[in-house]
Design a protein around this motif. Structure first.
Motif, PDB file in Angstrom:
ATOM      1  N   ALA A  51      20.050   7.410 -14.319  1.00 15.37           N
ATOM      2  CA  ALA A  51      19.764   7.930 -15.663  1.00 15.37           C
ATOM      3  C   ALA A  51      19.999   6.853 -16.719  1.00 15.37           C
ATOM      4  N   LEU A  52      21.034   6.085 -16.539  1.00 22.02           N
ATOM      5  CA  LEU A  52      21.373   5.035 -17.502  1.00 22.02           C
ATOM      6  C   LEU A  52      20.242   4.013 -17.599  1.00 22.02           C
ATOM      7  N   LYS A  53      19.793   3.550 -16.435  1.00 18.67           N
ATOM      8  CA  LYS A  53      18.744   2.541 -16.398  1.00 18.67           C
ATOM      9  C   LYS A  53      17.436   3.104 -16.976  1.00 18.67           C
ATOM     10  N   ARG A  54      17.158   4.364 -16.615  1.00 13.64           N
ATOM     11  CA  ARG A  54      15.923   4.993 -17.104  1.00 13.64           C
ATOM     12  C   ARG A  54      15.941   5.094 -18.631  1.00 13.64           C
ATOM     13  N   HIS A  55      17.063   5.549 -19.175  1.00 11.38           N
ATOM     14  CA  HIS A  55      17.131   5.700 -20.631  1.00 11.38           C
ATOM     15  C   HIS A  55      17.021   4.364 -21.343  1.00 11.38           C
ATOM     16  N   MET A  56      17.646   3.353 -20.778  1.00 13.49           N
ATOM     17  CA  MET A  56      17.550   2.015 -21.379  1.00 13.49           C
ATOM     18  C   MET A  56      16.103   1.550 -21.412  1.00 13.49           C
ATOM     19  N   MET A  57      15.410   1.773 -20.287  1.00 14.44           N
ATOM     20  CA  MET A  57      14.038   1.314 -20.169  1.00 14.44           C
ATOM     21  C   MET A  57      13.107   2.076 -21.116  1.00 14.44           C
ATOM     22  N   LEU A  58      13.306   3.388 -21.210  1.00 16.19           N
ATOM     23  CA  LEU A  58      12.438   4.194 -22.072  1.00 16.19           C
ATOM     24  C   LEU A  58      12.679   3.865 -23.543  1.00 16.19           C
ATOM     25  N   ARG A  59      13.934   3.559 -23.876  1.00 14.65           N
ATOM     26  CA  ARG A  59      14.237   3.190 -25.258  1.00 14.65           C
ATOM     27  C   ARG A  59      13.579   1.847 -25.595  1.00 14.65           C
ATOM     28  N   LEU A  77       0.835  -1.207   0.000  1.00 14.50           N
ATOM     29  CA  LEU A  77       0.000   0.000   0.000  1.00 14.50           C
ATOM     30  C   LEU A  77       0.872   1.261   0.000  1.00 14.50           C
ATOM     31  N   SER A  78       1.951   1.238   0.785  1.00 15.93           N
ATOM     32  CA  SER A  78       2.864   2.385   0.829  1.00 15.93           C
ATOM     33  C   SER A  78       3.454   2.650  -0.549  1.00 15.93           C
ATOM     34  N   VAL A  79       3.898   1.599  -1.216  1.00 21.67           N
ATOM     35  CA  VAL A  79       4.503   1.741  -2.555  1.00 21.67           C
ATOM     36  C   VAL A  79       3.470   2.299  -3.542  1.00 21.67           C
ATOM     37  N   CYS A  80       2.271   1.720  -3.527  1.00 21.16           N
ATOM     38  CA  CYS A  80       1.245   2.155  -4.489  1.00 21.16           C
ATOM     39  C   CYS A  80       0.851   3.606  -4.247  1.00 21.16           C
ATOM     40  N   LEU A  81       0.699   3.992  -2.993  1.00 18.13           N
ATOM     41  CA  LEU A  81       0.342   5.383  -2.700  1.00 18.13           C
ATOM     42  C   LEU A  81       1.422   6.330  -3.212  1.00 18.13           C
ATOM     43  N   GLN A  82       2.683   6.012  -2.951  1.00 15.51           N
ATOM     44  CA  GLN A  82       3.774   6.891  -3.388  1.00 15.51           C
ATOM     45  C   GLN A  82       3.857   6.941  -4.912  1.00 15.51           C
ATOM     46  N   HIS A  83       3.687   5.783  -5.556  1.00 14.91           N
ATOM     47  CA  HIS A  83       3.743   5.709  -7.021  1.00 14.91           C
ATOM     48  C   HIS A  83       2.631   6.564  -7.647  1.00 14.91           C
ATOM     49  N   GLU A  84       1.414   6.432  -7.116  1.00 16.68           N
ATOM     50  CA  GLU A  84       0.277   7.156  -7.714  1.00 16.68           C
ATOM     51  C   GLU A  84       0.353   8.654  -7.421  1.00 16.68           C
ATOM     52  N   ILE A  85       0.778   9.023  -6.224  1.00 18.40           N
ATOM     53  CA  ILE A  85       0.892  10.454  -5.895  1.00 18.40           C
ATOM     54  C   ILE A  85       2.003  11.082  -6.743  1.00 18.40           C
ATOM     55  N   ASP A  86       3.063  10.331  -7.018  1.00 17.94           N
ATOM     56  CA  ASP A  86       4.090  10.801  -7.963  1.00 17.94           C
ATOM     57  C   ASP A  86       3.463  11.216  -9.299  1.00 17.94           C
ATOM     58  N   HIS A  87       2.517  10.383  -9.800  1.00 17.87           N
ATOM     59  CA  HIS A  87       1.885  10.691 -11.097  1.00 17.87           C
ATOM     60  C   HIS A  87       1.241  12.073 -11.083  1.00 17.87           C
ATOM     61  N   LEU A  88       0.694  12.488  -9.934  1.00 17.69           N
ATOM     62  CA  LEU A  88       0.002  13.785  -9.856  1.00 17.69           C
ATOM     63  C   LEU A  88       0.997  14.936  -9.986  1.00 17.69           C
ATOM     64  N   ASN A  89       2.279  14.618  -9.780  1.00 17.56           N
ATOM     65  CA  ASN A  89       3.335  15.628  -9.908  1.00 17.56           C
ATOM     66  C   ASN A  89       4.165  15.424 -11.171  1.00 17.56           C
ATOM     67  N   GLY A  90       3.677  14.592 -12.079  1.00 19.42           N
ATOM     68  CA  GLY A  90       4.387  14.362 -13.339  1.00 19.42           C
ATOM     69  C   GLY A  90       5.622  13.494 -13.186  1.00 19.42           C
ATOM     70  N   VAL A  91       5.679  12.724 -12.102  1.00 18.54           N
ATOM     71  CA  VAL A  91       6.853  11.880 -11.832  1.00 18.54           C
ATOM     72  C   VAL A  91       6.492  10.414 -12.110  1.00 18.54           C
ATOM     73  N   LEU A  92       7.410   9.713 -12.773  1.00 17.50           N
ATOM     74  CA  LEU A  92       7.203   8.298 -13.106  1.00 17.50           C
ATOM     75  C   LEU A  92       8.197   7.438 -12.331  1.00 17.50           C
ATOM     76  N   PHE A  93       7.883   6.150 -12.161  1.00 21.72           N
ATOM     77  CA  PHE A  93       8.762   5.320 -11.320  1.00 21.72           C
ATOM     78  C   PHE A  93      10.177   5.251 -11.872  1.00 21.72           C
ATOM     79  N   VAL A  94      10.322   5.379 -13.193  1.00 26.20           N
ATOM     80  CA  VAL A  94      11.670   5.326 -13.779  1.00 26.20           C
ATOM     81  C   VAL A  94      12.526   6.526 -13.363  1.00 26.20           C
ATOM     82  N   ASP A  95      11.872   7.600 -12.916  1.00 26.22           N
ATOM     83  CA  ASP A  95      12.633   8.776 -12.456  1.00 26.22           C
ATOM     84  C   ASP A  95      13.415   8.482 -11.176  1.00 26.22           C
ATOM     85  N   HIS A  96      13.045   7.411 -10.483  1.00 26.23           N
ATOM     86  CA  HIS A  96      13.762   7.038  -9.258  1.00 26.23           C
ATOM     87  C   HIS A  96      14.964   6.142  -9.553  1.00 26.23           C
ATOM     88  N   LEU A  97      15.168   5.799 -10.824  1.00 24.98           N
ATOM     89  CA  LEU A  97      16.293   4.930 -11.210  1.00 24.98           C
ATOM     90  C   LEU A  97      17.465   5.796 -11.663  1.00 24.98           C
TER      91      LEU A  97
END
Ligand code: ZN
Length: 174
Positions: A154-162, A132-152
């Motif tokens: 930069a290298l990992k995030r770019h690989m994942m987005l590509r 529940l803690s993880v889901c709440l933080q993940h969803e509230i992040d969305h309200l601020n334009g933040v995605l879970f990959v932003d917590h990774l």
């Protein structure tokens, strides 16, 4: 509830996923119907949570259902906010309906205290840990334009987005 209309889910890189959502005004008449459609959309996509910007509505509204013991237990959170968080952190694998097929371990505060209003306008509060803690933080992040990959990194995030971009392109071709 399950026969409500569903909405298309936005995928990265839709710019609406990067916007900051606006607070819901009290007694906004659109909210109950939107929450119902968001729940139907989330159930259909087999997700645990969905934030309004993921369906293109830039409002601070979140739906969740962790389906404890395989029972439906929908939660609708209007204007949720994290009011306290533990210093202790925990890593857990996360995914997101807006980044289909992508998963990674994300480190976040282990516990959070979250306040919100329910659909009747009543103030609610929970101290959450675990999923529940993880889901709440993940969803509230969305309200601020933040995605879970932003917590990774930069290298990992770019690989994942590509990888995601490539997969979405391949799906369009099919
Ligand atoms: Zn998400």
């Amino acid at each position: 509830m399950t026969d409500a209309e569903t909405l298309p889910i936005l995928f990265v890189p839709d710019p609406r996923l990067r916007a900051k959502s606006k607070p819901v005004e009290s007694a906004d008449p659109r909210i109950p119907a939107l929450a119902e459609k968001m729940l139907a959309t989330m159930y259909k996509a087999n997700g645990l949570g969905l934030a309004a910007p993921q369906v293109g509505e830039l409002l601070r509204l979140v739906v969740l259902d962790l389906r404890p013991d395989d029972r439906l237990e929908p939660m609708v959170l209007v204007n949720p906010e994290i009011v306290a968080e533990s210093r202790e952190t925990e890593a857990r694998e996360e995914g997101c309906l807006s980044l289909p097929g992508q998963f990674a371990d994300v480190t976040r505060p282990r516990m959070v205290k979250v306040r919100w209003q329910d659909l009747s306008g009543a103030k609610r509060e929970v101290e959450a840990d675990g999923l529940l803690s993880v889901c709440l933080q993940h969803e509230i992040d969305h309200l601020n334009g933040v995605l879970f990959v932003d917590h990774l990194s930069a290298l990992k995030r770019h690989m994942m987005l590509r990888k995601l971009a490539k997969e979405l392109k391949a799906q369009q071709r099919d």
